[in-house]
Design an enzyme around this catalytic site. Structure first.
Site, PDB file in Angstrom:
ATOM      1  N   ASN A 185      51.322  41.973  40.558  1.00 14.72           N
ATOM      2  CA  ASN A 185      50.034  42.610  40.300  1.00 14.72           C
ATOM      3  C   ASN A 185      48.915  41.590  40.460  1.00 14.72           C
ATOM      4  OD1 ASN A 185      48.528  45.048  39.045  1.00 14.72           O
ATOM      5  ND2 ASN A 185      47.794  43.311  37.840  1.00 14.72           N
ATOM      6  N   GLU A 186      47.979  41.871  41.356  1.00  9.27           N
ATOM      7  CA  GLU A 186      46.788  41.035  41.510  1.00  9.27           C
ATOM      8  C   GLU A 186      47.127  39.538  41.571  1.00  9.27           C
ATOM      9  OE1 GLU A 186      43.356  43.872  39.491  1.00  9.27           O
ATOM     10  OE2 GLU A 186      44.152  42.210  38.313  1.00  9.27           O
TER      11      GLU A 186
ATOM     12  N   GLU B 124      43.742  50.806  41.898  1.00  9.26           N
ATOM     13  CA  GLU B 124      43.117  50.823  40.577  1.00  9.26           C
ATOM     14  C   GLU B 124      41.626  51.070  40.703  1.00  9.26           C
ATOM     15  OE1 GLU B 124      43.672  47.466  38.062  1.00  9.26           O
ATOM     16  OE2 GLU B 124      45.810  47.291  38.478  1.00  9.26           O
TER      17      GLU B 124
ATOM     18  N   LYS C 182      42.113  47.360  25.209  1.00 14.82           N
ATOM     19  CA  LYS C 182      41.998  48.621  24.477  1.00 14.82           C
ATOM     20  C   LYS C 182      40.634  49.284  24.645  1.00 14.82           C
ATOM     21  CE  LYS C 182      41.091  46.130  20.142  1.00 14.82           C
ATOM     22  NZ  LYS C 182      41.412  44.784  20.702  1.00 14.82           N
TER      23      LYS C 182
END
EC number: 3.2.1.23
Length: 656
Positions: free
Chosen positions: A153-154, A306, A355
Site C-alpha cells: 500500500n502506497e 482511494e 478515526k
C-alpha cells in the site's frame, strides 16, 4: 497476455472501498454487506493492514476470520480486491528482526507503532513478506470472490541503514561497472570525494554541509528500484497461483518517490489515491492532472483506488466535502478514464490514527448525508457502466513529465528554492485545463508522433535520447513549447555547456543563454502584454528566430522573454495564469488542437470519453450550457436538443 481491468469490470464500474472488518465485531459484518448492497458496492479491498491479525506470532496462520469474510462477501455478490498486508508489519517482526526497521539519513530508527515501518532492503523483511504473501495466494487462489490483487500500500519508504547501504553499492556496481565511471558520473573531483573502494560508498547520510547532488539523484533511483523489487516479488508470487487475476498497487498522486512510468509497466492495473482539498479553488484541476497522468501511465482505463467520501485527517484544518462535491469529483475521475471508483474506507474507524478520516459509512451512520450521497453515486455509476467501461479518452496534446528530471531539480544549492517542479507542472496543466484542451502525459522517450502539440513545462535534466526525440518530433511537423530550465543538465546532473543543450538552443533559436535571473516572492518581470513570475533569463535570440515577447523593464528590458524558431517555442519565464492560458491556447489552435467544447460558462469542465460527453460544473450557482446537437443524459434519461442547465456541482453524461 496478462489480464487487466477489463477482465474484472465486465461492463460495470467497480465501486467500493477499503474494508477493515477486523476493527469490528463479526456481528457488524452482515450489517456492512446489507448496506454495501444498498449503496451499489460491488468490490471492496480487504487485508491491507491485517498482517498482525493473519500472523499474530511468527509462523502462525489465522485465516478463519478471513475465510468467513470472503464467503460472506461472495454470498452477497461483492468482489474482493485482496491485499497483501506487507505495508504494516506486526510489532513482533521489528522486535525480533530490528534490521527490518528503516533508518533516516541521520541514523534515526523508524519504529513500529505506525505503518510503512519496513526496510525495502532487509532480507528478513523480504522473506517474511514473501511467506505471508505465499500463504494468502495459496489459500485464496480459487476463491470465487477474488477479483484483483492489491500489493502492499502506497510504497514510500526510504532507508539509509547498513543493509540498504550494501544493496546501494551492488546497485551502483551494476549501473556503472567501475569506480572510475562512478567517480566521473558523480563528479567526485569536487570537494575531494573520490572513492577508491566500493565499500566506502554510503547512502547520502547527514553531512556537515551540502550533499553530492549526483549521489542523491542515484539514491532516489535506487530507492524507487528497491521498492519496485519488493512489489514485483509479491506480484510474482500471486500471479504464480492466480495467473488470470490482475495485480495492482496504489500510487500516491504525483509522488516524488517512485518512477511511476517504470512502475506502471509492471502492473496489470494502474491505480492511484487522490485527495484534493475541498477548500482549494483549484482542487478540481489538481484532480484532473492526477487523472490525466494516471490514465497516461495506464495507456487506457485505470482505477481510483482511494478517495475520501468526506474529510481527511492530515491537514491543519480538515474540512468535509460540501454537498454534491464528492459526486462531482467521482464523475470527473470516470470522465478522465477511471473504470473503478473506490474509497478509503468503507466504515469510518472509531479508534486508531485515522478515526477522524471519513468513510463511505460515517459516524452518522446510514442516515448521514455522506452515506446518502454514496448511495446516489453507486446507483448512477451503475446506470452508465455498460456504456463507459473500456472506452478511451483522446488528446491532441501531450505534457512531458519525467521523475528523473524532477529528482535532479529537487536538490539543494539551486538558483532558486522557489522553483518547485510540481507547481510548475500544475501551472501549465491548469492553463490547458481551463482552455478545455484535452491532454495526455508522456515520458520524454515516448513516441510523440500522435500529438499535434507537445508541451514541456520543465525538464531540468534530459538524456541525449530524450533531446533527440524532441528534435525528431519537431522535424516531423510537431509543435513544441518548452518552459524555462529545460535541458540544463544531463542524466548525471552535469550542467551542459552553454547552460542549455546546444541542440535545444538551436531548435528554439537561442544564440546565447547568458544568465538565469530568478525572481523573489512577490517580484515579477514585465513583458510585452503580460507579467512573468518565478523566473527570468538573459538570452540572445538567433538572427532567424522570432521574438514573440520581450522583457519591458528592469535589468532584462528589451531582451527576449518568449522566442521561437518555426514550430519550437521557448518561454524563459512563467507567465501569469491568464497569459499562459492565452498563449498556449493560441499555439494549440495553430497546431490544430481544439477545445472539447467551445463557449463554456466559467467553472464548467467538458470531457469526452469515447462517444460520451461529460459536463462537470465546479460551481454552486446554476449555469446553462449550449450543446452541439441533440443528446441524451444517461443519468436522467432526458432528451436534450439545444441546452442543458447544471445546478450546484452538477454532472451530465451525454450520449449523442
Amino acid at each position: 497476455m496478462r489480464p487487466g481491468l477489463r477482465d474484472v469490470t465486465r461492463g460495470r464500474i467497480l465501486f467500493g472501498g477499503d474494508y477493515n472488518p477486523e476493527q469490528w465485531p463479526e456481528e457488524t459484518w452482515r450489517e456492512d454487506v446489507r448496506l454495501m448492497r444498498e449503496a451499489g458496492v460491488n468490490a471492496v479491498t480487504v487485508g491491507v493492514f491485517s498482517w498482525a491479525r493473519l500472523e499474530p506470532r511468527p509462523g502462525a496462520r489465522e485465516f478463519g476470520w478471513l475465510d468467513r469474510l470472503m464467503d460472506l462477501l461472495h454470498e452477497h455478490g461483492i468482489g474482493v480486491v485482496l491485499a497483501t498486508p506487507t505495508a504494516a508489519p506486526p510489532p513482533w517482526l521489528g522486535r525480533l528482526h530490528p534490521d527490518t526497521l528503516p533508518r533516516t539519513e541521520d541514523g534515526r530508527i523508524e519504529w513500529w507503532g505506525g505503518r510503512q515501518h519496513f526496510s525495502h532492503s532487509s532480507a528478513a523483511y523480504r522473506a517474511h513478506a514473501a511467506a505471508i504473501t505465499e500463504a494468502l495466494a495459496a489459500r485464496y487462489a480459487d476463491h470465487p470472490a477474488l477479483t484483483l490483487w492489491h500489493i502492499n500500500n502506497e510504497y514510500c519508504t526510504a532507508d539509509h541503514g547498513d543493509e540498504a547501504a550494501a544493496r546501494f553499492r551492488r546497485w551502483l556496481r551494476a549501473r556503472y561497472g567501475t569506480l572510475d565511471a562512478l567517480n566521473t558520473a558523480w563528479g567526485t573531483a569536487f570537494w575531494s570525494q573520490g572513492y577508491d573502494t566500493w565499500d566506502g560508498i554510503l547512502p547520502p547520510r547527514t553531512p556537515h554541509h551540502l550533499r553530492n547532488p549526483a549521489q542523491v539523484l542515484d539514491f532516489r533511483r535506487f530507492t524507487s528500484d528497491m521498492l519496485l523489487e519488493c512489489f514485483t516479488a509479491e506480484r510474482d508470487i500471486v500471479t504464480r497461483h492466480t495467473p488470470r487475476v490482475p495485480v495492482t498497487t496504489n500510487f500516491m498522486p504525483l509522488f516524488i518517490g517512485q518512477d511511476a512510468w517504470r512502475w506502471a509497466e509492471e502492473e496489470d492495473v494502474v491505480s492511484v489515491d487522490l485527495y484534493p482539498d475541498p477548500r482549494d479553488p483549484l482542487g478540481a484541476q489538481h484532480g484532473a492532472l492526477v487523472q490525466d497522468l494516471t490514465r497516461s501511465q495506464a495507456r487506457g482505463p485505470w482505477m481510483l483506488m482511494e478517495q475520501a467520501a468526506g474529510r481527511v485527517d492530515w491537514r491543519a484544518v480538515n474540512h468535509p466535502r460540501p454537498r454534491g462535491l464528492h459526486r462531482l469529483w467521482s464523475f470527473q475521475a470516470v470522465a478522465r478514464g477511471a473504470d473503478a471508483v473506490c474509497h478509503f474506507q468503507w466504515r469510518q474507524s472509531r479508534q486508531g490514527a485515522e478515526k477522524f478520516h471519513s468513510g463511505m459509512l460515517g459516524h452518522a451512520g446510514e442516515r448521514g448525508r455522506t452515506f446518502q450521497e454514496i448511495k446516489r453515486i453507486g446507483a448512477e455509476l451503475a446506470l452508465i457502466g455498460g456504456e463507459v467501461t473500456g472506452t478511451r479518452n483522446h488528446a491532441d496534446i501531450a505534457i512531458l513529465h519525467d521523475w528523473h528530471a524532477w529528482w535532479a531539480s529537487a536538490q539543494d544549492s539551486r538558483p532558486s528554492a522557489r522553483v518547485d517542479h510540481p507547481a510548475v507542472l500544475h501551472a501549465w496543466h491548469r492553463a490547458l485545463w481551463e482552455a478545455h484542451l484535452a491532454t495526455d502525459f508522456a515520458h520524454p522517450d515516448h513516441d510523440l508522433g500522435g500529438y499535434r502539440l507537445v508541451v514541456v513545462p520543465q525538464s531540468y535534466a534530459m538524456t541525449d535520447a530524450a533531446i533527440d526525440n524532441l528534435l525528431g518530433y519537431v522535424r516531423a511537423g510537431g509543435t513544441l513549447v518548452c518552459g524555462f530550465l529545460t535541458g540544463v543538465a544531463d542524466q548525471d546532473d552535469r550542467i551542459r555547456p552553454g547552460g542549455m543543450d546546444a541542440r535545444l538552443r538551436e531548435l528554439f533559436g537561442i544564440d546565447v543563454l547568458h544568465e538565469w535571473w530568478p525572481l523573489e516572492e512577490g517580484e515579477s518581470a514585465d513583458c510585452d502584454g503580460f507579467r512573468g513570475t518565478l523566473w527570468s533569463e538573459e538570452i540572445e535570440a538567433a538572427e532567424d528566430a522570432t521574438v514573440e515577447a520581450r522583457y519591458t523593464g528592469g535589468e532584462l528590458g528589451g531582451l527576449p522573454a518568449v522566442v521561437r524558431r518555426d514550430r519550437a517555442w521557448y518561454l524563459s519565464t512563467l507567465p501569469e495564469p491568464d497569459a499562459l492560458r492565452a498563449l498556449l491556447t493560441r499555439i494549440a489552435a495553430d497546431a490544430g488542437a481544439r477545445p472539447v467544447l467551445a463557449g463554456l460558462p466559467a467553472r464548467v469542465e467538458a470531457v469526452r470519453r469515447g462517444e460520451l460527453l461529460f459536463l462537470l460544473h465546479h460551481g454552486r450557482d446554476p449555469v446553462t450550457v449550449d450543446l452541439p446537437g441533440p443528446h441524451t443524459d444517461l443519468l436522467t434519461g432526458d432528451k436534450l436538443t439545444g441546452q442543458i442547465t447544471l445546478g450546484r456541482y452538477g454532472v451530465a453524461v451525454l450520449r449523442p
